[in-house]
Design a protein around this motif. Structure first.
Motif, PDB file in Angstrom:
ATOM      1  N   SER A 172       0.580  -1.214  -0.104  1.00 48.60           N
ATOM      2  CA  SER A 172      -0.089   0.184  -0.058  1.00 48.60           C
ATOM      3  C   SER A 172       0.811   1.184  -0.006  1.00 48.60           C
ATOM      4  O   SER A 172       1.913   1.308   0.758  1.00 48.60           O
ATOM      5  CB  SER A 172      -1.014  -0.041   1.198  1.00 48.60           C
ATOM      6  N   SER A 175       0.759   7.194  -2.912  1.00 48.49           N
ATOM      7  CA  SER A 175       0.802   7.588  -4.353  1.00 48.49           C
ATOM      8  C   SER A 175       1.647   6.750  -5.046  1.00 48.49           C
ATOM      9  O   SER A 175       2.450   6.316  -4.462  1.00 48.49           O
ATOM     10  CB  SER A 175       0.770   9.040  -4.589  1.00 48.49           C
ATOM     11  N   VAL A 176       1.280   6.666  -6.663  1.00 45.70           N
ATOM     12  CA  VAL A 176       2.185   5.824  -7.286  1.00 45.70           C
ATOM     13  C   VAL A 176       3.504   6.455  -7.860  1.00 45.70           C
ATOM     14  O   VAL A 176       3.606   6.618  -9.060  1.00 45.70           O
ATOM     15  CB  VAL A 176       1.377   5.134  -8.429  1.00 45.70           C
ATOM     16  N   SER A 235      -2.883  -0.518  -9.818  1.00 48.14           N
ATOM     17  CA  SER A 235      -3.472  -0.408  -8.383  1.00 48.14           C
ATOM     18  C   SER A 235      -4.832  -1.411  -8.212  1.00 48.14           C
ATOM     19  O   SER A 235      -5.546  -1.215  -9.378  1.00 48.14           O
ATOM     20  CB  SER A 235      -4.110   1.175  -8.196  1.00 48.14           C
ATOM     21  N   GLY A 237      -7.153  -1.110  -5.922  1.00 51.06           N
ATOM     22  CA  GLY A 237      -8.204  -0.319  -5.265  1.00 51.06           C
ATOM     23  C   GLY A 237      -7.456   0.542  -3.973  1.00 51.06           C
ATOM     24  O   GLY A 237      -6.126   0.775  -4.039  1.00 51.06           O
ATOM     25  N   THR A 238      -8.217   0.786  -2.941  1.00 49.71           N
ATOM     26  CA  THR A 238      -7.847   1.468  -1.891  1.00 49.71           C
ATOM     27  C   THR A 238      -8.300   0.789  -0.664  1.00 49.71           C
ATOM     28  O   THR A 238      -8.891  -0.072  -0.450  1.00 49.71           O
ATOM     29  CB  THR A 238      -8.337   2.892  -1.863  1.00 49.71           C
ATOM     30  N   LYS A 243      -5.070   4.387   1.329  1.00 45.61           N
ATOM     31  CA  LYS A 243      -3.905   4.220   0.585  1.00 45.61           C
ATOM     32  C   LYS A 243      -4.250   3.543  -0.670  1.00 45.61           C
ATOM     33  O   LYS A 243      -5.120   2.665  -0.583  1.00 45.61           O
ATOM     34  CB  LYS A 243      -2.855   3.616   1.590  1.00 45.61           C
ATOM     35  N   GLN A 244      -3.420   3.488  -1.793  1.00 42.77           N
ATOM     36  CA  GLN A 244      -3.660   2.819  -2.922  1.00 42.77           C
ATOM     37  C   GLN A 244      -2.984   1.182  -2.765  1.00 42.77           C
ATOM     38  O   GLN A 244      -1.941   1.206  -2.243  1.00 42.77           O
ATOM     39  CB  GLN A 244      -3.000   3.254  -4.210  1.00 42.77           C
ATOM     40  N   ILE A 246      -1.058  -1.516  -4.321  1.00 42.68           N
ATOM     41  CA  ILE A 246      -0.416  -1.757  -5.847  1.00 42.68           C
ATOM     42  C   ILE A 246      -0.116  -3.250  -5.836  1.00 42.68           C
ATOM     43  O   ILE A 246       0.161  -4.006  -4.833  1.00 42.68           O
ATOM     44  CB  ILE A 246       0.489  -0.866  -5.858  1.00 42.68           C
TER      45      ILE A 246
END
Length: 252
Positions: A172, A175-176, A235, A237-238, A243-244, A246
């Motif tokens: 998680s 941001s990416v 991604s 989901g959250t 948090k994303q 990944i």
């Protein structure tokens, strides 16, 4: 840009012009990450024809640039790329050979680095991707790797079925960002990753990236010199904390 880098850029532009003027597909030698970065960083308007990259299997590191005219019909030739399948003569007495061992044996034969691509070591066979012009020479001359006697067979890329070993990793991130995704895949803190990125050791799809905050896209291939490669899957989901979540595919 250094003199050597400028010469390479001029050579790549020249190959694109040959493809356009002769209406054929034209190939470069194998390009490492630095050379691929020069290719990708060259303004597209300087190339007379478009290019793609090939390396003999999915997601190789060292690749050839293939320049082809944009016309619908042009003369296609077989890629000047073959594979050497290297196996020990006697498995019982074979050493545990490394990438460096194979690299050293090729260099001892006088083969320059741009004439061969990735060296892929599996449990039963080692594949070395080479230009067609030197394939027979290497197979004739390569009889030992370190102290292990070996035999060699020349194959076309269509004759092998190799899939890299991978490990899927989830994590998680806020941001990416490039540094956040790398921290998910490698056992390194963000403070240790920053010098790698800013020091010019990280490439995304063959292009040098020196910004920690570079935003990744699904399917991006990331290479970190001295640490390995991974593919950003995207991604999923959250989390409850916003948090994303990944996923990355790490090549092992």
């Amino acid at each position: 840009m250094t003199k050597e880098e400028q010469l390479l850029q001029n050579r790549l532009i020249e190959l694109s012009e040959w493809a356009y003027s002769r209406n054929i597909a034209v190939y470069s030698d194998f390009l490492g990450l630095n050379e691929q970065n020069i290719l990708h960083s060259t303004p597209k308007g300087l190339f007379a024809s478009s290019y793609t990259l090939i390396g003999g299997y999915d997601n190789p590191e060292r690749q050839m640039a293939r320049f082809s005219p944009d016309a619908l019909y042009y003369e296609e030739i077989s890629p000047p790329l073959q594979v050497l399948a290297i196996t020990p003569v006697n498995k019982r007495f074979a050493e545990d050979l490394s990438h460096r061992d194979y690299l050293g044996s090729l260099m001892n034969l006088g083969v320059v680095r741009e004439k061969f691509g990735d060296i892929v070591i599996t449990e039963t066979v080692t594949y070395i991707f080479v230009t067609r012009e030197i394939a027979a020479f290497i197979c004739e001359k390569l009889s030992k790797v370190r102290h292990t006697s070996v035999k060699c067979q020349v194959l076309d890329t269509a004759d092998i079925h190799y899939e890299p070993r991978t490990q899927e990793i989830s994590g998680s991130v806020k941001s990416v960002r490039l540094d956040a995704v790398l921290a998910t895949a490698f056992p390194l803190s963000r403070s240790k990753l920053t010098p790698l990125i800013e020091g010019g050791l990280v490439y995304v799809n063959g292009k040098l990236i020196t910004s920690n905050g570079y935003s990744l896209k699904d399917g991006d291939i990331i290479s970190v010199r001295g640490h390995g490669r991974l593919k950003y899957l995207g991604s999923q989901g959250t989390s409850k904390k916003g948090k994303q979540i990944i996923q990355v595919l790490k090549y092992i």
